[in-house]
Design a protein around this motif. Structure first.
Motif: not given
Length: 71
Positions: A1-28
């Motif tokens: 199912x396409x994500x635009x048709x369902x709610x994606x429930x990321x935790x606050x921490x997961x969203x925080x980390x994904x935002x930093x990934x989007x900024x180009x940050x490494x895991x370290x």
């Protein structure tokens, strides 16, 4: 199912980390910023990939933007 048709429930921490990934940050770099180990970041990202049905970091970020999770 396409994500635009369902709610994606990321935790606050997961969203925080994904935002930093989007900024180009490494895991370290993300770990240092959040006072967590790179292994913990890796674990959070594995959960994000599952929730978004993504194959890698770039795919997860792209899917999150398309789903409106990131802006």
């Amino acid at each position: 199912m396409d994500l635009t048709h369902r709610v994606v429930s990321l935790s606050d921490r997961e969203l925080q980390i994904l935002t930093l990934v989007a900024e180009g940050k490494t895991n370290k770099q993300i770990g240092a910023h959040l006072y967590l180990s790179a292994a913990t970041i890796h674990s959070h990202l594995a959960k994000v990939f599952r929730k978004l049905d993504a194959n890698d970091r770039a795919h997860a970020v792209a899917k999150a933007f398309r789903a409106g999770v990131l802006q």
